[in-house]
Scaffold this motif. Structure first.
Motif, PDB file in Angstrom:
ATOM      1  N   ASP A 175      -6.220  -3.065  -7.323  1.00  0.00           N
ATOM      2  CA  ASP A 175      -6.584  -4.043  -6.294  1.00  0.00           C
ATOM      3  C   ASP A 175      -6.247  -3.526  -4.899  1.00  0.00           C
ATOM      4  N   ALA A 176      -5.066  -2.923  -4.759  1.00  0.00           N
ATOM      5  CA  ALA A 176      -4.663  -2.385  -3.455  1.00  0.00           C
ATOM      6  C   ALA A 176      -5.592  -1.252  -3.028  1.00  0.00           C
ATOM      7  N   ARG A 177      -5.967  -0.425  -3.984  1.00  0.00           N
ATOM      8  CA  ARG A 177      -6.856   0.694  -3.659  1.00  0.00           C
ATOM      9  C   ARG A 177      -8.192   0.185  -3.102  1.00  0.00           C
ATOM     10  N   GLU A 178      -8.748  -0.842  -3.721  1.00  0.00           N
ATOM     11  CA  GLU A 178     -10.041  -1.341  -3.263  1.00  0.00           C
ATOM     12  C   GLU A 178      -9.923  -2.083  -1.932  1.00  0.00           C
ATOM     13  N   GLU A 179      -8.795  -2.707  -1.680  1.00  0.00           N
ATOM     14  CA  GLU A 179      -8.578  -3.338  -0.374  1.00  0.00           C
ATOM     15  C   GLU A 179      -8.530  -2.275   0.724  1.00  0.00           C
TER      16      GLU A 179
ATOM     17  N   TYR B  38       0.810  -1.222   0.000  1.00  0.00           N
ATOM     18  CA  TYR B  38       0.000   0.000   0.000  1.00  0.00           C
ATOM     19  C   TYR B  38       0.840   1.267   0.000  1.00  0.00           C
ATOM     20  N   ALA B  39       2.113   1.134  -0.203  1.00  0.00           N
ATOM     21  CA  ALA B  39       2.984   2.305  -0.265  1.00  0.00           C
ATOM     22  C   ALA B  39       2.556   3.190  -1.441  1.00  0.00           C
ATOM     23  N   GLY B  40       2.466   4.474  -1.186  1.00  0.00           N
ATOM     24  CA  GLY B  40       2.031   5.407  -2.226  1.00  0.00           C
ATOM     25  C   GLY B  40       0.575   5.767  -2.160  1.00  0.00           C
ATOM     26  N   ALA B  41      -0.161   5.145  -1.203  1.00  0.00           N
ATOM     27  CA  ALA B  41      -1.580   5.496  -1.046  1.00  0.00           C
ATOM     28  C   ALA B  41      -1.691   6.974  -0.637  1.00  0.00           C
ATOM     29  N   PRO B  42      -2.723   7.660  -1.090  1.00  0.00           N
ATOM     30  CA  PRO B  42      -3.944   7.141  -1.691  1.00  0.00           C
ATOM     31  C   PRO B  42      -3.933   7.007  -3.212  1.00  0.00           C
ATOM     32  N   ASN B  43      -3.010   7.690  -3.899  1.00  0.00           N
ATOM     33  CA  ASN B  43      -3.119   7.747  -5.358  1.00  0.00           C
ATOM     34  C   ASN B  43      -2.136   6.857  -6.101  1.00  0.00           C
ATOM     35  N   GLY B  44      -1.073   6.457  -5.443  1.00  0.00           N
ATOM     36  CA  GLY B  44      -0.032   5.719  -6.156  1.00  0.00           C
ATOM     37  C   GLY B  44      -0.026   4.238  -5.894  1.00  0.00           C
ATOM     38  N   VAL B  45      -1.208   3.606  -5.867  1.00  0.00           N
ATOM     39  CA  VAL B  45      -1.300   2.170  -5.618  1.00  0.00           C
ATOM     40  C   VAL B  45      -2.062   1.508  -6.756  1.00  0.00           C
ATOM     41  N   SER B  46      -1.957   0.187  -6.828  1.00  0.00           N
ATOM     42  CA  SER B  46      -2.680  -0.553  -7.856  1.00  0.00           C
ATOM     43  C   SER B  46      -4.176  -0.521  -7.579  1.00  0.00           C
TER      44      SER B  46
END
Length: 580
Positions: free
Chosen positions: A286-290, A276-284
């Motif tokens: 799938d990671a964003r929805e998790e 989840y590194a890079g959240a909120p905008n720099g994630v995949s």
């Protein structure tokens, strides 16, 4: 000290909400507003907001269909600085109350015409109805997919009316500034149609770019938004607490988003996980929805009050409760900042309503007189003989209204920078002071390719830009030299920050005693929320606009399941994000 509009006399003729709001604001700040009504009263009185819109005004009944009525109206105009008219194009001419007819008698007159569709064109004679304007201007496409169906959606929040009112106020004040130099009045025109577009940061330009540069203008961010399945950006996620109440988050910046994750008790699960590194905008995806699911489920474990206490204690989480227009009038920060007042209306009793548009420390608004009854001041006003407005010295200087004004802008993202751009449009020299590590974060916020710069193309327009490290001694020295030459400072820092950077009001005033210092904050300077961050979804949630747009019955579905929560949050986000 005299109020900013104490010496203004305004005659309001015609019927329309935008004009009513504009003249209400001018009356709040001291203008003598005389409202000319038809026999029986203006139809605007049937609106629920009429006790607010009519406050502070005097009412005169004239039958403009009669010779006596027309002549009385023209005599009134001769005593006025400003006329605000809400006629359809061509209608004022029938009464001899159009600008061309009136300026012959009153060359210093400022005549503001507020129409539905503008003064000419194929739709000029259409009714000045915001619903029609929203449909024809494609505004309703911004509401698409709030419901899960194809096609546009109804516009519940009347942004065009309020933007047209703001345009009328700005146009009138700008024309008055020019009159001080030139001696001449002028025609000022705005419309509901024109009011639809100031807030559109992306759509108009994006559609043109897609036609000319389809590959370069594509963006995963915009593709997601223009899908019926589009979920909120993580920073703008609505969440439901265990007691069923909803909270709107508005943590666009990375450090604010991280603070919200900590407050939700998800630091170890989200921030410590390298996926989840890079959240909120720099994630995949799938990671964003998790992350989204984790936020929604964590909120369900606590009451709304518990969550809000945690968010407020952090001081770095932008969040507030979803409410109605009625509950918004009791919001503690609205009350603490004088943005809510009560006036005793002669017909309906005590009315709780919005207060002044802005807080001017030295020349505040004085709202003391309730809405008049129909024709209450007819005899009084017609018996007055103030005489025609005096002739002014004529210099012929008709340069842009704010020519010669220098504005320093220390602001980011949308509201304050957009406001400063409008000052630049009126002729001011606006110098945007930006951080050295990439400038205003609004630059590049629109995804990838050309679309990355759509929003900032509007919020940086009509400006010069300089990057300065305000935390260094040398940077602050540069700023002090700029302040010495400036007329106005615009910023959207939280309280205490300007002082630490050397640009607080007292600091700036010591350098430039006549400086105008404008703070554009989330909650205002005087309430408990003053130190808290905010972004545009917060007022949309607090004041009931998003709830109105979401529609009757929201939230629907099985809110005990993650799918039900996601769908309810999606709908509310779309309803909130589609309105400024």
């Amino acid at each position: 000290m005299a109020g900013p509009c104490d010496d203004l006399r305004i005659i309001e003729i015609g019927s329309g909400a935008a004009a009513e709001i504009a003249t209400m604001v001018l009356a709040d700040f001291g203008a003598d507003v005389v409202k000319v009504e038809r026999p029986g009263g203006d139809a605007i009185r049937e609106q629920a907001a009429a006790p607010m819109w009519l406050r502070g005004k005097r009412s005169v009944v004239l039958d403009l269909a009669s010779r006596e009525g027309k002549e009385s109206a023209r005599r009134l105009v001769q005593t006025a600085d400003v006329v605000v008219a809400s006629f359809r194009p061509g209608e004022a001419e029938k009464y001899g109350l159009d600008y061309a007819s009136l300026k012959a008698r009153s060359p210093g007159l400022i005549y503001c015409s507020v129409t539905g569709w503008g003064p000419k064109g194929p739709y000029a004679q259409y009714p000045a109805d915001e619903t029609l304007v929203a449909a024809k201007s494609a505004r309703m496409w911004a509401m698409a997919y709030i419901d899960r169906r194809e096609g546009p959606g109804f516009e519940a929040v009347q942004v065009g009316t309020h933007a047209a009112a703001q345009s009328a106020i700005a146009g009138i004040l700008a024309a008055l500034e020019v009159r001080e130099r030139s001696g001449f009045g002028q025609l000022v025109e705005t419309s509901l149609l024109q009011g639809m577009f100031p807030y559109d940061l992306n759509n108009l330009v994006r559609e043109q770019m897609l036609e000319r540069f389809p590959e370069k203008a594509q963006s995963e961010l915009f593709a997601r938004y223009y899908s019926p399945d589009a979920q909120p950006t993580l920073g703008y996620q609505p969440i439901m607490a265990s007691d069923g109440r909803w909270i709107q988050l508005a943590n666009l910046m990375e450090h604010l988003f991280q603070a919200s994750i900590v407050s939700l008790g998800l630091a170890e699960k989200i921030l410590a996980d390298p996926r989840y590194a890079g959240a909120p905008n720099g994630v995949s995806e799938d990671a964003r929805e998790e992350i989204r699911n984790a936020m929604l489920m964590a909120a369900r474990e606590r009451t709304a009050d518990d969550l809000m206490d945690e968010f407020k204690a952090s001081a770095n989480v932008a969040a507030d409760l979803v409410g109605t227009a009625q509950t918004g009038l009791y919001h503690s920060d609205m009350v603490s900042n004088g943005e809510v007042i009560e006036l005793e209306d002669p017909d309906v009793g005590m009315v709780r309503q919005l207060g002044p548009l802005a807080l001017l420390r030295d020349t505040p608004a004085h709202i003391e007189r309730a809405a008049p009854r129909v024709g209450q001041h007819t005899a009084e006003v017609l018996a007055e003989t103030p005489g025609p407005q005096p002739l002014r010295s004529v210099t012929g200087d008709r340069t842009a209204p704010l020519t010669g004004l220098t504005v320093l802008e220390f602001a980011t993202i949308i509201a304050a920078p957009l406001g400063a751009s409008l000052l630049g449009d009126l002729g001011a020299r606006v110098i945007k002071v930006e951080p050295t590590d990439g400038g205003d974060p609004m630059r590049g916020m629109g995804g990838a390719g050309l679309t990355a710069y759509l929003g900032s193309s509007k919020t940086t327009a009509s400006k010069e830009s300089i990057c300065i490290d305000l935390k260094t001694h040398s940077g602050q020295e540069i700023v002090r030299s700029l302040v010495a030459q400036a007329d106005m400072i615009v910023h959207n820092y939280r309280p205490g920050v300007p002082e630490r950077l050397g640009i607080g009001y007292e600091q700036a005033k010591a350098i430039r005693p006549e400086i105008i210092w404008l703070s554009v904050s989330g909650y205002g300077p005087d309430g408990a929320g003053a130190p808290r961050p905010a972004a545009h979804p917060i007022p949309g949630a607090v004041d009931g606009g998003a709830l109105l747009q979401a529609g009757e019955g929201w939230p629907q579905g099985d809110l005990s399941s993650i799918d039900g929560l996601r769908e309810a949050a999606r709908r509310f986000y779309r309803a909130n994000e589609s309105n400024p």
